[in-house]
Design a protein around this motif. Structure first.
Motif, short mmCIF file in Angstrom:
data_model
loop_
_atom_site.label_atom_id
_atom_site.label_comp_id
_atom_site.label_asym_id
_atom_site.label_seq_id
_atom_site.Cartn_x
_atom_site.Cartn_y
_atom_site.Cartn_z
N LYS A 1 0.85 -1.19 0.00
CA LYS A 1 0.00 0.00 0.00
C LYS A 1 0.89 1.25 0.00
N ALA A 2 1.94 1.22 0.82
CA ALA A 2 2.86 2.36 0.86
C ALA A 2 3.54 2.55 -0.50
N GLU B 1 1.79 7.06 -6.86
CA GLU B 1 0.87 8.13 -7.21
C GLU B 1 1.13 9.41 -6.41
N ASP B 2 2.33 9.51 -5.87
CA ASP B 2 2.67 10.67 -5.06
C ASP B 2 2.46 11.97 -5.85
N PRO B 3 1.70 12.92 -5.30
CA PRO B 3 1.41 14.14 -6.08
C PRO B 3 2.68 14.91 -6.46
N GLY B 4 3.67 14.94 -5.56
CA GLY B 4 4.91 15.65 -5.88
C GLY B 4 5.63 15.00 -7.05
N LEU C 1 1.17 4.20 -2.82
CA LEU C 1 1.10 5.64 -2.56
C LEU C 1 2.30 6.38 -3.15
N MET C 2 3.47 5.73 -3.10
CA MET C 2 4.66 6.36 -3.68
C MET C 2 4.46 6.55 -5.18
#
Lengths: 87, 553
Positions: free
Chosen positions: B71-72, B78-81, B75-76
């Motif tokens: 999961k982490a 699709e990280d917005p930054g 998230l990486m």
């Protein structure tokens, strides 16, 4: 602007699961959220970026300042502070 | 062919090699695209979303800890930054794969530079990056599927959580990876599953797929296409070993009940769980360098404190011996500058550096004093004056139990003088051997001199242990030699009061001690010291340790 100072309690610091949980909650919020590490020269980062939060390298026992502004931000901050302070 | 790596999860595994190597090429520097920027950006976003979805789905199927890791990673992805950065690189003319590569590179650099736990997370990030680039290039990522005819030895450059999430324990005999360290994902997973594992094994990915591999997760030895007889021998020895280890439980002691606490050498908080799981009764060497590496400023008291408290909490009632910072010219730190040295091993290392930078020592001692019931020792102490200086510093900062390491021959020769001020000593056999034989630890050409069975080294251990006994103080061993079951018996015979080793070696040492009396250990020690060569010493000692053969060690 509202802010919360929280000492990170999780053994792994604000990494791995605590970071993921934190970011997932932050992403649901409509406003910008920033996270800064106390006593650190690193500039505040977006609370919605897991990579930026990992790069802050917040360890167990270190304190972060979470900031947000706008409608509903107080509730969001309370929830995020709880996540960051959970062992 | 024989390879050698670092054993991080004990036990022994054997089977055909399943080589999990995909090399996703680095997209060429400056690669551009034809067509519209918007389309190229769309292409990148689709790949990122697709990979995030796959990671999440795999995690969901796997459940448990793997689900959290994946999961982490999702998230990486699709990280917005990260997404903003990919888009802006494409706007500047870079093709999507190169833009993804460069966008990840910035974060990767920060993580890798942090070292330790965080540094090893850089591998998680590389895995995500390679998956996205593979999706853009249309390269299929391999997975593990189907039930194999027999358990395989999984060989890879490094294993990523996504590779192993759906792994079935029964299908795997062992892990062998070319990279990774004791806190890498591979090592953590292997210990959690109880799969034998060897990491940091150069040449591993050169193993031919399907070749038979024999991996020893204790010694780190990896044999490719071993003789049938070797496999049979290893299999039966392993069965015997397991049975014997299973019988020897509880605190370390000899057959006649002489207690010898068995402790673990630990490199940081991430390794504490493995030490507890292996039955360690405490920590005999808690290295603290991880707190200090890759930084521009030394860590403050508050920053150090949690790492020490975790160690104290992991072993309530057990000994936890923390070694103060062991830095020097070979492990140079930006905030402890020393002039360049022609012979770093003989330069300003360990406690010598503290004399030049006492404020760094004081901060560490302050953190240790409040962290709990810890014993604290200084490395590289050569003289009684140095020992006394360190003990005084400890007392003035509130550290209750202060000791020194004996790893310089002068300290062993005059151990009695050192012991008049310190509360305990701990012998670091690796450095003691390096300094006794004038033989560089890192140099293969002189490695025969580094044999822990060298009688001269045993003499120095005996001198130190005898002086400690006369002073009524503890003398531990925290070098690699304590991990050898036969040597462990000899060290006890020489008078060592505790033994500390890599957690993986504890079961074998516990079983060897439980099978021999203190008298047998003493006779073995005397016989070893009467020998002239290392080989003779080993053979002579074993003659007094009859149960070793039965234990298969």
């Amino acid at each position: 602007m509202g802010e919360r100072k929280v000492t990170v309690a999780a053994e792994v610091g604000l990494h791995a699961r605590p970071a993921a949980t934190f970011v997932q909650r932050a992403m649901k919020a409509p406003m910008d959220i920033t996270v800064a590490k106390m006593h650190s020269a690193k500039p505040p980062v977006s609370g919605k970026s897991i990579l930026a939060i990992m790069a802050l390298d917040v360890r167990q026992g270190e304190t972060v300042v979470i900031s947000a502004e706008g409608e509903g931000s107080e509730d969001v901050l309370d929830e995020l502070a709880e996540i960051a302070g959970t062992p | 062919m024989n390879l050698r790596g670092v054993g991080v999860s004990p036990g022994f595994g054997h089977g055909p090699a399943y080589v999990l190597s995909v090399s996703v090429p680095e997209p060429p520097e400056g690669a551009t695209y034809t067509g519209e920027a918007e389309q190229e950006k769309e292409r990148a976003v689709v790949a990122l979303t697709q990979v995030a979805g796959e990671l999440e789905a795999r995690g969901h199927r796997a459940g448990g800890e793997a689900e959290e890791i994946l999961k982490a990673q999702a998230l990486m992805t699709e990280d917005p930054g990260l997404v903003v950065r990919v888009r802006s690189l494409i706007d500047r003319g870079l093709a999507a794969p190169r833009a993804v590569y460069e966008a990840f590179a910035r974060y990767r650099e920060v993580l890798a530079g942090s070292g330790g736990y965080l540094g090893e997370r850089a591998a998680d990030l590389d895995d995500v990056r390679d998956r996205v680039i593979a999706a853009l290039y249309g390269i299929a990522m391999p997975g593990l599927h189907g039930a194999p005819a027999e358990p395989y030895v999984l060989v890879a450059r490094d294993l990523a959580p996504a590779d192993t999430a759906l792994l079935v324990r029964e299908h795997v005999a062992a892990f062998v990876t070319e990279e990774g360290g004791p806190t890498s994902h591979t090592a953590i997973l292997a210990r959690a599953l109880g799969v034998p594992a060897v990491v940091a094994c150069p040449g591993a990915t050169g193993i031919t797929p399907g070749a038979r591999v024999l991996a020893d997760g204790t010694s780190g030895e990896v044999r490719v296409e071993p003789a049938e007889s070797d496999v049979a021998e290893a299999v039966s020895a392993d069965a015997v070993r397991r049975a014997a280890y299973a019988q020897a439980e509880g605190p370390g002691r000899t057959a006649d009940g002489h207690p010898v606490p068995l402790l673990a050498n630990v490199g940081g908080p991430a390794e504490l769980d493995a030490a507890v799981a292996a039955g360690a009764e405490g920590v005999g060497l808690y290295r603290t360098e991880f707190l200090f590496l890759n930084r521009t400023e030394p860590p403050g008291v508050e920053e150090q404190l949690p790492a020490y408290q975790q160690a104290a909490r992991a072993f309530p009632g057990g000994k936890v011996i923390v070694r103060t910072l062991d830095a020097g010219a070979d492990k140079a730190l930006a905030f402890l500058p020393v002039p360049s040295e022609p012979n770093p091993a003989l330069g300003e290392r360990g406690v010598r550096l503290f004399r030049r930078f006492p404020e760094v020592m004081e901060a560490q001692l302050d953190a240790l004093a409040v962290a709990g019931d810890l014993m604290v020792m200084a490395p590289m102490v050569a003289t009684a004056e140095e020992a006394e200086w360190f003990v005084r510093a400890c007392r003035s900062r509130g550290v209750a139990q202060a000791g020194v390491m004996v790893e310089v021959p002068s300290a062993a020769l005059r151990a009695g003088d050192l012991l008049s001020s310190v509360d305990f000593v701990s012998i670091g056999t690796n450095d003691l051997s390096q300094y006794t034989f004038a033989a560089d630890r890192q140099l293969g050409a002189v490695s025969a001199l580094q044999d822990p069975w060298q009688p001269a080294l045993l003499d120095l251990v005996a001198l130190t242990a005898t002086a400690a006994r006369e002073a009524g103080k503890a003398c531990g061993i925290c070098g690699e030699s304590a991990a050898d079951p036969a040597m462990a018996c000899v060290l006890v015979g020489l008078g060592a009061t505790t033994l500390s080793m890599g957690a993986g070696a504890l079961p074998a040492v516990r079983a060897a001690l439980a099978a021999h009396t203190l008298d047998e250990c003493r006779l073995a020690a005397d016989a070893a010291r009467d020998a002239v060569t290392a080989a003779e010493a080993r053979a002579a000692a074993r003659a007094y340790l009859p149960a070793l053969g039965r234990l298969g060690v």
